[in-house]
Design a protein around this motif. Structure first.
Motif, short mmCIF file in Angstrom:
data_model
loop_
_atom_site.label_atom_id
_atom_site.label_comp_id
_atom_site.label_asym_id
_atom_site.label_seq_id
_atom_site.Cartn_x
_atom_site.Cartn_y
_atom_site.Cartn_z
N LEU A 58 38.13 -79.94 70.68
CA LEU A 58 37.34 -79.05 71.77
C LEU A 58 36.09 -79.72 71.62
O LEU A 58 35.48 -80.32 72.61
CB LEU A 58 38.25 -78.19 73.19
CG LEU A 58 39.61 -78.30 73.70
CD1 LEU A 58 40.07 -77.37 74.18
CD2 LEU A 58 39.20 -79.32 74.80
N LYS A 59 35.68 -78.54 70.56
CA LYS A 59 34.45 -78.45 70.22
C LYS A 59 33.55 -79.59 69.82
O LYS A 59 32.45 -79.89 70.15
CB LYS A 59 34.47 -77.53 69.37
CG LYS A 59 34.63 -76.43 68.80
CD LYS A 59 33.85 -74.96 67.96
CE LYS A 59 35.34 -74.87 67.13
NZ LYS A 59 33.81 -74.10 66.06
N LEU A 60 34.51 -80.35 69.34
CA LEU A 60 34.33 -82.43 68.59
C LEU A 60 33.22 -82.60 69.94
O LEU A 60 32.69 -83.44 70.05
CB LEU A 60 34.92 -82.70 67.73
CG LEU A 60 34.67 -83.68 67.74
CD1 LEU A 60 33.13 -84.21 66.47
CD2 LEU A 60 35.53 -84.78 66.80
N LEU A 61 35.29 -82.77 71.08
CA LEU A 61 34.69 -83.55 72.26
C LEU A 61 33.66 -83.02 72.76
O LEU A 61 32.50 -84.08 73.28
CB LEU A 61 36.16 -83.34 73.29
CG LEU A 61 35.63 -83.37 74.52
CD1 LEU A 61 35.82 -85.16 74.35
CD2 LEU A 61 36.70 -83.80 75.01
N ARG A 62 33.38 -81.80 73.01
CA ARG A 62 31.72 -81.40 73.86
C ARG A 62 30.65 -81.61 73.24
O ARG A 62 29.90 -82.04 73.89
CB ARG A 62 31.64 -80.36 74.02
CG ARG A 62 33.11 -79.35 74.79
CD ARG A 62 33.61 -77.94 75.56
NE ARG A 62 32.35 -77.27 76.01
CZ ARG A 62 32.37 -75.91 76.48
NH1 ARG A 62 33.32 -75.32 75.77
NH2 ARG A 62 30.87 -75.66 77.16
N ILE A 103 43.53 -85.18 75.12
CA ILE A 103 41.37 -84.49 75.98
C ILE A 103 41.40 -83.49 74.23
O ILE A 103 40.07 -83.30 73.80
CB ILE A 103 41.23 -83.92 76.87
CG1 ILE A 103 41.27 -84.55 77.78
CG2 ILE A 103 40.21 -82.81 76.90
CD1 ILE A 103 41.93 -84.09 79.68
N ALA A 104 41.88 -82.77 73.54
CA ALA A 104 42.00 -81.75 73.29
C ALA A 104 41.45 -81.83 71.81
O ALA A 104 40.62 -81.93 70.92
CB ALA A 104 42.89 -80.09 73.02
N ILE A 105 42.75 -82.76 71.03
CA ILE A 105 42.88 -82.80 69.94
C ILE A 105 42.60 -84.76 69.34
O ILE A 105 42.86 -85.12 68.33
CB ILE A 105 43.60 -82.91 68.66
CG1 ILE A 105 45.20 -83.81 69.64
CG2 ILE A 105 44.54 -81.60 69.36
CD1 ILE A 105 46.59 -84.15 69.39
N GLY A 106 42.32 -85.11 70.40
CA GLY A 106 42.42 -87.08 70.45
C GLY A 106 40.60 -87.75 69.85
O GLY A 106 41.53 -88.44 68.58
N MET A 107 39.67 -86.57 69.77
CA MET A 107 38.83 -87.45 68.87
C MET A 107 38.89 -86.22 67.92
O MET A 107 38.33 -87.53 66.37
CB MET A 107 37.36 -86.72 69.36
CG MET A 107 36.89 -87.38 70.24
SD MET A 107 35.24 -86.98 70.72
CE MET A 107 34.60 -88.34 72.14
#
Length: 369
Positions: free
Chosen positions: A98-102, A351-355
């Motif tokens: 989530l941090k990477l996504l944001r 959403i949480a782990i995709g990236m």
């Protein structure tokens, strides 16, 4: 009159349809992120992403828009199956993802709202079993992630709840649109409405007719992976509906119920409600979109009798999405043939782990061209 498909021209074959350095099947969050991170690492390489839909086909734009790490009852159920170390590794992966996504997308580009997450309980015994674990789980998360007091017991709308202070809500459609705008700026080519029907070695067949020979491939089709590669990922259909505006609608934030099998949130004065897959698990182990009436009736009853919204509420729209599930909820990243990688089995946490899964894939791709 029979429609004939024209032969591709010399110009199309030489430029528009030429085989790329990297070919990615699936334009959802994993496939698009693989393209983005790979292009950042190898800016001179030609990258193509193909998807069978007009928009990402599986679940990336068909989910509830939760930026979450999971509820305590889900974690406790998973610990019984997979063990504590696996589950806390999973929570850590979700948080870092989530941090990477944001960081990559930017909160403003996906309408991120830091709502906090709430797990509601209608059974006092189950609430006590989960709330008794709050201090222990909080301590582990503080030690591992430097996050203090993630979970706390409180009440919401008269129900006992466990609040998760680190969760939020996003606009999944806007998130994916921005991600694809980033791909366009990076020079990634996107082939929409272009199903890949088979993959063998360095050959991919599109629309059962056209063939390309990329140097490397990534199969990022999650719940549909069994059509292209043999890895232990099962499809899982998720159902969601949104109501028309509800008068005096008071549920604000993102919510879980029953080990995360039911989830809901507000969209202003409207209710988005989904899940219930555990009510008809065998029927929902499918890669076919559609509505299971048993589950729909269960969710309508939940809205009326648990959320207590007026029984005359109207459903504005409904849809389904296809997830990919593994036995232990761990994603699978595997080279299924030389230079052909599969990345699937995100188990409802795309959403949480995709990236993060995408980053892991890119780190494994060889640079031989």
């Amino acid at each position: 009159m029979k429609t004939t498909v024209p032969e591709f021209s010399f110009w199309e074959r030489e430029e528009w349809l030429k085989s790329p350095d990297l070919f990615i099947v699936g334009a959802g969050i994993v496939g698009a992120s693989v393209a983005l991170f790979y292009k950042e690492k190898y800016p001179d390489h030609d990258v193509v992403v193909a998807d069978r839909g007009y928009a990402p086909y599986g679940a990336s734009t068909r989910n509830a828009g939760f930026a979450c790490i999971g509820s305590i009852s889900e974690h406790l159920a998973d610990i019984k199956k997979a063990g504590e170390e696996t589950v806390f590794n999973r929570i850590e992966r979700r948080w870092n993802g989530l941090k990477l996504l944001r960081k990559t997308i930017g909160d403003e580009n996906m309408d991120y709202i830091h709502t906090g997450g709430y797990e509601i309980f209608t059974d006092e015994k189950k609430f006590k079993q989960s709330s008794d674990q709050i201090d222990r789980i909080n301590q582990i998360l503080e030690n591992r992630l430097a996050l203090e007091n993630v979970y706390s017991a409180t009440k919401y709308q008269g129900y006992p709840v466990i609040k998760n202070r680190v969760e939020g809500a996003i606009n999944s459609g806007r998130m994916m649109r921005h991600l694809h705008e980033m791909l366009s700026k990076a020079g990634v080519r996107i082939w929409w409405n272009c199903p890949v029907t088979s993959v063998k070695s360095n050959r991919a067949v599109l629309n059962d007719s056209f063939e390309i020979t990329p140097k490397k491939m990534v199969l990022a089709v999650n719940g549909f992976i069994s059509k292209l590669a043999e890895i232990p990922v099962k499809p899982a259909r998720g159902f969601i509906f949104i109501t028309q505006p509800v008068k005096n609608f008071e549920w604000k934030g993102i919510f879980h119920y029953n080990e995360g099998y039911v989830y809901f949130r507000d969209l202003g004065d409207r209710l988005l409600l989904g899940g219930g897959r555990d009510q008809s698990m065998d029927d929902e182990t499918t890669d076919q979109f559609g509505t299971n009436q048993t589950i729909k009736n269960y969710l309508i009853d939940f809205a009326e009798n648990v959320l207590r919204i007026p029984s005359d509420f109207e459903i504005d729209m409904e849809w389904s999405g296809i997830m990919g599930m593994t036995e232990n909820k761990e994603p699978i990243i595997k080279e299924v043939e030389t230079n052909v990688w599969a990345a699937a089995g995100l188990s409802g946490m795309g959403i949480a782990i995709g990236m993060q899964v995408a980053q892991d894939v890119v780190s494994k791709l060889r640079n031989e061209l």
